[in-house]
Design a protein around this motif. Structure first.
Motif, short mmCIF file in Angstrom:
data_model
loop_
_atom_site.label_atom_id
_atom_site.label_comp_id
_atom_site.label_asym_id
_atom_site.label_seq_id
_atom_site.Cartn_x
_atom_site.Cartn_y
_atom_site.Cartn_z
N SER A 283 84.19 147.14 68.12
CA SER A 283 84.46 146.19 67.03
C SER A 283 83.40 146.28 65.93
O SER A 283 83.72 146.17 64.75
N VAL A 284 82.14 146.47 66.34
CA VAL A 284 81.07 146.60 65.34
C VAL A 284 81.30 147.87 64.51
O VAL A 284 81.12 147.86 63.28
N GLU A 285 81.76 148.92 65.16
CA GLU A 285 82.07 150.16 64.42
C GLU A 285 83.21 149.94 63.43
O GLU A 285 83.18 150.41 62.30
N LEU A 286 84.23 149.20 63.87
CA LEU A 286 85.36 148.91 62.98
C LEU A 286 84.92 148.04 61.81
O LEU A 286 85.34 148.24 60.67
N MET A 287 84.02 147.09 62.10
CA MET A 287 83.51 146.18 61.07
C MET A 287 82.78 146.95 59.99
O MET A 287 82.93 146.67 58.80
N ARG A 288 81.98 147.96 60.38
CA ARG A 288 81.18 148.67 59.38
C ARG A 288 81.83 149.96 58.88
O ARG A 288 81.21 150.76 58.20
N THR A 289 83.12 150.14 59.19
CA THR A 289 83.90 151.23 58.59
C THR A 289 84.33 150.80 57.19
O THR A 289 84.68 149.64 56.99
N ASN A 290 84.30 151.70 56.25
CA ASN A 290 84.77 151.37 54.90
C ASN A 290 86.29 151.23 54.92
O ASN A 290 87.00 152.17 55.27
N HIS A 291 86.81 150.06 54.56
CA HIS A 291 88.25 149.81 54.57
C HIS A 291 88.88 149.89 53.18
O HIS A 291 90.06 149.59 53.02
N LEU A 292 88.10 150.29 52.19
CA LEU A 292 88.67 150.43 50.84
C LEU A 292 89.36 151.79 50.71
O LEU A 292 88.96 152.76 51.34
N ASN A 293 90.41 151.84 49.88
CA ASN A 293 91.02 153.13 49.56
C ASN A 293 90.76 153.44 48.09
O ASN A 293 90.03 152.71 47.41
N GLU A 294 91.35 154.52 47.60
CA GLU A 294 91.07 154.95 46.23
C GLU A 294 91.36 153.84 45.21
O GLU A 294 90.61 153.62 44.27
N GLN A 295 92.44 153.12 45.47
CA GLN A 295 92.86 152.07 44.53
C GLN A 295 91.96 150.84 44.63
O GLN A 295 91.45 150.34 43.62
N THR A 296 91.73 150.35 45.85
CA THR A 296 90.96 149.10 46.00
C THR A 296 89.47 149.31 45.71
O THR A 296 88.79 148.38 45.30
N SER A 297 88.98 150.53 45.91
CA SER A 297 87.55 150.75 45.66
C SER A 297 87.20 150.62 44.18
O SER A 297 86.06 150.30 43.83
N LYS A 298 88.21 150.79 43.30
CA LYS A 298 87.95 150.62 41.86
C LYS A 298 87.59 149.17 41.52
O LYS A 298 86.88 148.89 40.56
N ASP A 299 88.13 148.24 42.32
CA ASP A 299 87.87 146.81 42.06
C ASP A 299 86.50 146.37 42.59
O ASP A 299 85.97 145.35 42.20
N TYR A 300 85.99 147.15 43.52
CA TYR A 300 84.72 146.80 44.19
C TYR A 300 83.59 147.44 43.40
O TYR A 300 83.00 148.43 43.79
N SER A 301 83.34 146.86 42.24
CA SER A 301 82.51 147.58 41.26
C SER A 301 81.23 146.82 40.88
O SER A 301 80.70 147.01 39.81
N TRP A 302 80.76 145.93 41.78
CA TRP A 302 79.52 145.23 41.47
C TRP A 302 78.38 146.24 41.43
O TRP A 302 78.25 147.08 42.31
N ASP A 303 77.55 146.08 40.43
CA ASP A 303 76.47 147.03 40.20
C ASP A 303 75.60 147.25 41.43
O ASP A 303 75.32 148.38 41.82
N HIS A 304 75.20 146.14 42.08
CA HIS A 304 74.26 146.30 43.21
C HIS A 304 74.93 146.78 44.49
O HIS A 304 74.29 146.95 45.51
N MET A 305 76.25 147.00 44.44
CA MET A 305 76.97 147.53 45.60
C MET A 305 77.35 149.00 45.41
O MET A 305 78.11 149.55 46.20
N GLU A 306 76.81 149.64 44.39
CA GLU A 306 77.14 151.04 44.17
C GLU A 306 76.69 151.87 45.37
O GLU A 306 75.59 151.69 45.89
N GLY A 307 77.56 152.76 45.81
CA GLY A 307 77.25 153.57 47.00
C GLY A 307 77.62 152.88 48.30
O GLY A 307 77.43 153.43 49.39
N TYR A 308 78.16 151.67 48.17
CA TYR A 308 78.60 150.91 49.35
C TYR A 308 80.11 150.74 49.32
O TYR A 308 80.71 150.58 48.26
N GLY A 309 80.72 150.79 50.49
CA GLY A 309 82.12 150.43 50.65
C GLY A 309 82.19 149.00 51.17
O GLY A 309 81.16 148.30 51.26
N TYR A 310 83.40 148.57 51.51
CA TYR A 310 83.58 147.23 52.06
C TYR A 310 84.30 147.36 53.39
O TYR A 310 85.36 147.98 53.48
N GLY A 311 83.70 146.80 54.43
CA GLY A 311 84.28 146.84 55.76
C GLY A 311 85.06 145.58 56.05
O GLY A 311 85.75 145.06 55.19
#
Length: 378
Positions: A283-311
């Protein structure tokens, strides 16, 4: 040899700048290897920050809410792919706000259902508008007592910003996840957390409602006023719109010591040093897997989160070249509105609990620097 002098001097620097007080706790291989705090709990009275101070975690609550949700996945009570309406029927027929070519807004029936996964990953189409008409109406009709379950019903009445799953938008998804935990477990959300997470881990100060002794340890909260060039007092939690609300998105209060116990259990792949298991390694591995795709990652654009995905409710490090971070890939965590931050790193066996209580938290400046300094010290 670990040398944390740079970390201490960074805390000194930011507390002599805008941040009333700051504290950092670093654990490595389950041992506390560094702890430091500076600044004033109460600026007006010049009270130094001390052990046991209670403060608002705000969005760092989300990590625990998602842990609770994953426990239900492990028990087979829910699946991430399930339609949310299987458990919260008010989400069966949703409308989506669409902007027409001429600029008019039309409301259309959602083509696909909100799934449980959408709650975890912030892709449901909700907003973070706590003053929306449906929520305000629910607050009024419950005489200000608005509960976790009633909040979820109110959110369901608002049109979605987009088709579920098609975009990422930071929103009240985890508040609805708290209501889902209530319905599926048959327990109040706060009771569930106490029974399944905070109680087993020996956390005595992490709660939605403080007792009298804890209330005495709740410290002032500030917001930095640029015009006055100083931090001014601003107490209370604006996300708590009802007295009965146990907000899975922003409701918990805690101490540095207490929340570090929880974070460190996640660093231990879901198991505390004492052998208390709150999640499986899987479960911890699933939690820290990046769940964004090409489309949703465009919305995740906070400056201090650059280089990070969202699990599942957490940022997760996916690109060193983009982040410029000294932490390894897979380092994960989240932060809160008043500036607290979690670094959870199972591979390095490193846990960092950073805390402060300033609403315009200066996170862009503080958090990336803090993380790099920590990793340079170990």
């Amino acid at each position: 040899m670990m040398d944390f002098k740079p970390l201490a001097s960074f805390i000194d620097r930011i507390t002599s700048w805008r941040i009333p007080w700051a504290e950092v706790l670093v654990m490595h291989k389950n041992n506390t290897v560094f702890r430091y705090r500076n600044g004033f709990a109460n600026l007006e009275e010049k009270t130094p920050i001390s052990e046991g101070a209670i403060f608002n975690l705000y969005s760092m609550t989300k990590i625990m809410t998602c842990t609770a949700g994953l426990q239900l996945v492990e028990k087979g009570d829910i699946l991430l792919r399930d339609p949310l309406s299987n458990y919260l029927p008010e989400y069966k027929e949703m409308t989506v706000k669409k902007t027409l070519i001429n600029g008019d807004i039309s409301l259309e029936k959602a083509a696909r259902p909100i799934t449980v996964r959408d709650l975890f990953t912030m892709t449901a189409g909700f907003t973070y508008d706590i003053s929306s008409p449906s929520i305000q109406e629910a607050v009024k009709s419950t005489n200000g007592t608005l509960s976790t379950r009633e909040l979820a019903k109110a959110i369901a009445k608002e049109p979605l910003l987009f088709e579920p799953g098609t975009h990422w938008n930071y929103s009240m998804c985890h508040d609805v996840l708290g209501a889902l935990v209530e319905v599926v477990s048959g327990r109040r959300f706060g009771d569930y957390l106490r029974d399944e997470i905070t109680g087993p881990l020996g956390m005595k100060d992490t709660t939605f409602d403080l007792n009298e002794e804890q209330q005495a340890r709740l410290i002032p909260q500030y917001i930095f006023n640029d015009d006055l060039d100083k931090a001014v007092r601003m107490d209370g939690n604006g996300f708590r719109v009802g007295t009965e609300l146990e907000s899975g998105g922003a409701g918990l209060l805690s101490t540095v010591n207490d929340y570090a116990l929880f974070l460190n259990a996640l660093t231990g792949h879901g198991t505390s040093p004492d052998g208390v298991k709150i999640l499986s390694r899987a479960s911890v591995e699933l939690m820290r897997t990046n769940h964004l795709n090409e489309q949703t990652s465009k919305d995740y654009s906070w400056d201090h989160m650059e280089g990070y995905g969202y699990g599942l409710g957490v940022r997760t490090h996916i690109s060193k070249s983009l982040s410029g971070s000294l932490s390894p890939l897979g380092e994960f965590g989240w932060n809160g509105a008043a500036g607290c931050m979690a670094i959870i790193d199972p591979d390095s066996e490193l846990t960092v609990m950073y805390a402060q209580h300033l609403l315009n938290s200066q996170e862009n400046y503080v958090q990336r620097r803090l993380r790099n300094i920590v990793y340079s010290c170990i």
